[in-house]
Motif scaffolding. Structure first.
Motif, PDB file in Angstrom:
ATOM      1  N   SER A  96      -0.148   4.622   8.724  1.00 20.48           N
ATOM      2  CA  SER A  96      -0.269   2.808   7.774  1.00 20.48           C
ATOM      3  C   SER A  96      -0.789   3.482   6.297  1.00 20.48           C
ATOM      4  CB  SER A  96      -0.740   2.251   8.246  1.00 20.48           C
ATOM      5  OG  SER A  96      -2.556   2.893   7.905  1.00 20.48           O
ATOM      6  N   MET A 143       0.460  -0.862   0.061  1.00 19.17           N
ATOM      7  CA  MET A 143      -0.591  -0.076  -0.108  1.00 19.17           C
ATOM      8  C   MET A 143       1.353   1.108  -0.273  1.00 19.17           C
ATOM      9  SD  MET A 143      -2.942   1.382   2.642  1.00 19.17           S
ATOM     10  CE  MET A 143      -4.400   0.410   1.605  1.00 19.17           C
ATOM     11  N   TYR A 197      -8.231  -2.399   9.556  1.00 18.13           N
ATOM     12  CA  TYR A 197      -7.448  -1.386   8.416  1.00 18.13           C
ATOM     13  C   TYR A 197      -5.557  -1.371   8.539  1.00 18.13           C
ATOM     14  CZ  TYR A 197      -5.859   1.723   4.845  1.00 18.13           C
ATOM     15  OH  TYR A 197      -5.258   2.197   3.865  1.00 18.13           O
ATOM     16  N   CYS A 245      -3.389  -4.110   6.930  1.00 20.91           N
ATOM     17  CA  CYS A 245      -2.286  -3.618   6.285  1.00 20.91           C
ATOM     18  C   CYS A 245      -0.825  -3.993   6.315  1.00 20.91           C
ATOM     19  CB  CYS A 245      -1.881  -2.022   6.006  1.00 20.91           C
ATOM     20  SG  CYS A 245      -3.353  -1.485   5.771  1.00 20.91           S
ATOM     21  N   CYS A 246      -0.409  -4.607   7.671  1.00 23.89           N
ATOM     22  CA  CYS A 246       0.692  -5.635   8.285  1.00 23.89           C
ATOM     23  C   CYS A 246       0.217  -6.937   8.262  1.00 23.89           C
ATOM     24  CB  CYS A 246       0.761  -5.329  10.028  1.00 23.89           C
ATOM     25  SG  CYS A 246       0.761  -3.284   9.738  1.00 23.89           S
TER      26      CYS A 246
END
Length: 168
Positions: free
Chosen positions: A107, A1, A159, A163-164
């Protein structure tokens, strides 16, 4: 991302990761403003509690009795307890919101979405204090304010979690 910010027309552009947590990032600027407001509100809750104690002459410690020349230590005044519960609710909910929002901003979310979530979540906490401690309003006003920020904090956590996932 990709980390992003926005142009004047709210379209995402690429931003270096270290810039995400800088005043040049409008999302982080929004976060800093609303976090400052929430922290100031929480500090003011202590003063509001003290005001209620003075007003009702409700002191929980013997050394405080001399301030207003109260004859005895008292507990359980409804107006003092209401403010204390509102303050405790802030400690239990504002801190997770502020911490999760910081990680969420780091993020690199979509700028418009992030700013809306931060504004709505912080505004809901301000409203929660208003309808709980300052001008008590019947339910569901307090519950709606609580669950708005709670839901936003959960969304931000989800979220960031997604993402992680690639890093584990």
């Amino acid at each position: 991302m990709e980390a992003g910010t926005e142009n004047m027309d709210d379209t995402p552009t690429v931003m270096a990761p270290l810039v995400l947590l800088s005043k040049s990032n409008p999302v982080f600027g929004c976060y800093m403003f609303w976090t400052s407001l929430l922290v100031l509100k929480m500090l003011l809750m202590s003063l509001l509690t003290a005001r209620q104690r003075m007003k009702t002459k409700t002191f929980a410690n013997p050394e405080d009795l001399r301030i207003n020349r109260s004859p005895e230590v008292r507990f359980g005044d409804p107006s003092v307890e209401r403010v204390r519960r509102a303050h405790r609710n802030d400690l239990e909910n504002v801190l997770p919101f502020v911490l999760m929002s910081l990680v969420y901003v780091a993020s690199g979310p979509h700028p418009l979405t992030a700013r809306l979530l931060i504004r709505i979540g912080a505004s809901a906490r301000l409203l929660h204090t208003l309808v709980y401690a300052i001008i008590p309003v019947p339910q569901p006003a307090r519950a709606l304010a609580f669950f708005t920020t709670f839901g936003i904090t959960c969304f931000e956590a989800g979220y960031v979690f997604v993402c992680c996932l690639r890093f584990i």
